[in-house]
Design an enzyme around this catalytic site. Structure first.
Site, PDB file in Angstrom:
ATOM      1  N   ALA A  90      -4.412  -2.181  44.127  1.00  0.00           N
ATOM      2  CA  ALA A  90      -3.520  -2.481  43.007  1.00  0.00           C
ATOM      3  C   ALA A  90      -3.230  -1.219  42.201  1.00  0.00           C
ATOM      4  O   ALA A  90      -4.085  -0.338  42.059  1.00  0.00           O
ATOM      5  CB  ALA A  90      -4.148  -3.542  42.113  1.00  0.00           C
TER       6      ALA A  90
ATOM      7  N   LEU B  87      -8.442  -1.242  41.945  1.00  0.00           N
ATOM      8  CA  LEU B  87      -7.351  -0.332  41.610  1.00  0.00           C
ATOM      9  C   LEU B  87      -7.251   0.815  42.605  1.00  0.00           C
ATOM     10  O   LEU B  87      -8.255   1.427  42.983  1.00  0.00           O
ATOM     11  CB  LEU B  87      -7.530   0.220  40.200  1.00  0.00           C
ATOM     12  CG  LEU B  87      -7.292  -0.761  39.050  1.00  0.00           C
ATOM     13  CD1 LEU B  87      -7.682  -0.125  37.721  1.00  0.00           C
ATOM     14  CD2 LEU B  87      -5.836  -1.227  39.006  1.00  0.00           C
ATOM     15  N   CYS B  88      -6.027   1.133  42.977  1.00  0.00           N
ATOM     16  CA  CYS B  88      -5.759   2.214  43.929  1.00  0.00           C
ATOM     17  C   CYS B  88      -6.354   3.545  43.470  1.00  0.00           C
ATOM     18  O   CYS B  88      -6.907   4.291  44.268  1.00  0.00           O
ATOM     19  CB  CYS B  88      -4.248   2.341  44.111  1.00  0.00           C
ATOM     20  SG  CYS B  88      -3.706   3.827  44.985  1.00  0.00           S
ATOM     21  N   PHE B  89      -6.240   3.841  42.160  1.00  0.00           N
ATOM     22  CA  PHE B  89      -6.660   5.159  41.684  1.00  0.00           C
ATOM     23  C   PHE B  89      -8.173   5.292  41.548  1.00  0.00           C
ATOM     24  O   PHE B  89      -8.667   6.344  41.146  1.00  0.00           O
ATOM     25  CB  PHE B  89      -5.940   5.509  40.386  1.00  0.00           C
ATOM     26  CG  PHE B  89      -4.539   6.018  40.626  1.00  0.00           C
ATOM     27  CD1 PHE B  89      -4.296   7.355  40.876  1.00  0.00           C
ATOM     28  CD2 PHE B  89      -3.468   5.136  40.661  1.00  0.00           C
ATOM     29  CE1 PHE B  89      -3.020   7.821  41.126  1.00  0.00           C
ATOM     30  CE2 PHE B  89      -2.178   5.589  40.913  1.00  0.00           C
ATOM     31  CZ  PHE B  89      -1.951   6.928  41.148  1.00  0.00           C
TER      32      PHE B  89
END
Length: 217
Positions: free
Chosen positions: A60, A126-128
């Site tokens: 995400a 989360l992607c990051f």
């Protein structure tokens, strides 16, 4: 993102044409990876954000103080023969632009990424907070991540450039948080041209994408 999906699935390849789009979001919004569970691992701080499922995979993304890009490559493009090479093509072009704007970044080394990911269990929501060899990093922090989807030889690549930390996730810094010399206005101005020239010999700027015909996705 519906336009990106339409370009991948419905736009004809005649004449063969690549499309690059650069946009931002009017309010903090979560986009979910295509195969991602929308609730498992969701940070309670993000529960009230609008959520949209995108066509590309990965984790995400909280779209807040960031720039989203998309790139659609036709099946006739040379890169279409090796789709994974599009990551390096796009990311290296952005790295050069970042250097021009006062920031030295690099792609994460595969060995470092493998070591960091070893034994961590499930991927973060989360992607990051995830790690991939193709990430662009600054001071060991991920500042650019991308993901792909392919259809009938065509490629859609989505990417996110984290400019600043969101108030919702202040522990995830952006480029401007990590380097006070970042010329953010210059970066935003030249990013569309940088992406276009990375995948095409010539290009035409379209300030507003044409409206889709009634009944089209």
């Amino acid at each position: 993102m519906a336009i990106d999906e339409w370009l991948l699935q419905y736009e004809d390849d005649v004449p063969a044409r690549s499309y690059v789009r650069v946009y931002s979001w009017c309010e903090p919004t979560i986009t979910l990876g295509y195969f991602q569970d929308g609730t498992q691992g969701l940070d309670p701080r993000l529960a009230q954000c609008p959520r949209v499922r995108r066509l590309t995979g990965g984790g995400a993304i909280l779209h807040d103080h960031e720039i989203t890009y998309s790139c659609v490559i036709p099946r006739t493009h040379p890169i279409a023969r090796t789709p994974i090479s599009l990551y390096a093509t796009i990311h290296q072009a952005i790295i050069v632009l970042l250097a021009r704007c006062g920031v030295d970044c690099c792609m994460r080394e595969e060995a470092v990424a493998a070591q960091k990911d070893a034994g961590t269990g499930a991927d973060p929501f989360l992607c990051f907070l995830r790690s991939d060899p193709r990430d662009v990093v600054l001071a060991e922090h991920k500042v650019i991540g991308s993901a792909q989807r392919r259809r009938r030889g065509k490629i859609l690549q989505h990417g996110s450039v984290l400019l600043r930390a969101s108030r919702l996730t202040p522990e995830i810094p952006g480029v401007a948080d990590l380097n006070a010399d970042f010329k953010i206005d210059e970066f935003e101005r030249f990013l569309p041209e940088t992406l276009a020239t990375a995948v095409a010999a010539d290009f035409r700027v379209m300030p507003d994408f044409p409206k889709l015909a009634p009944g089209q996705p």
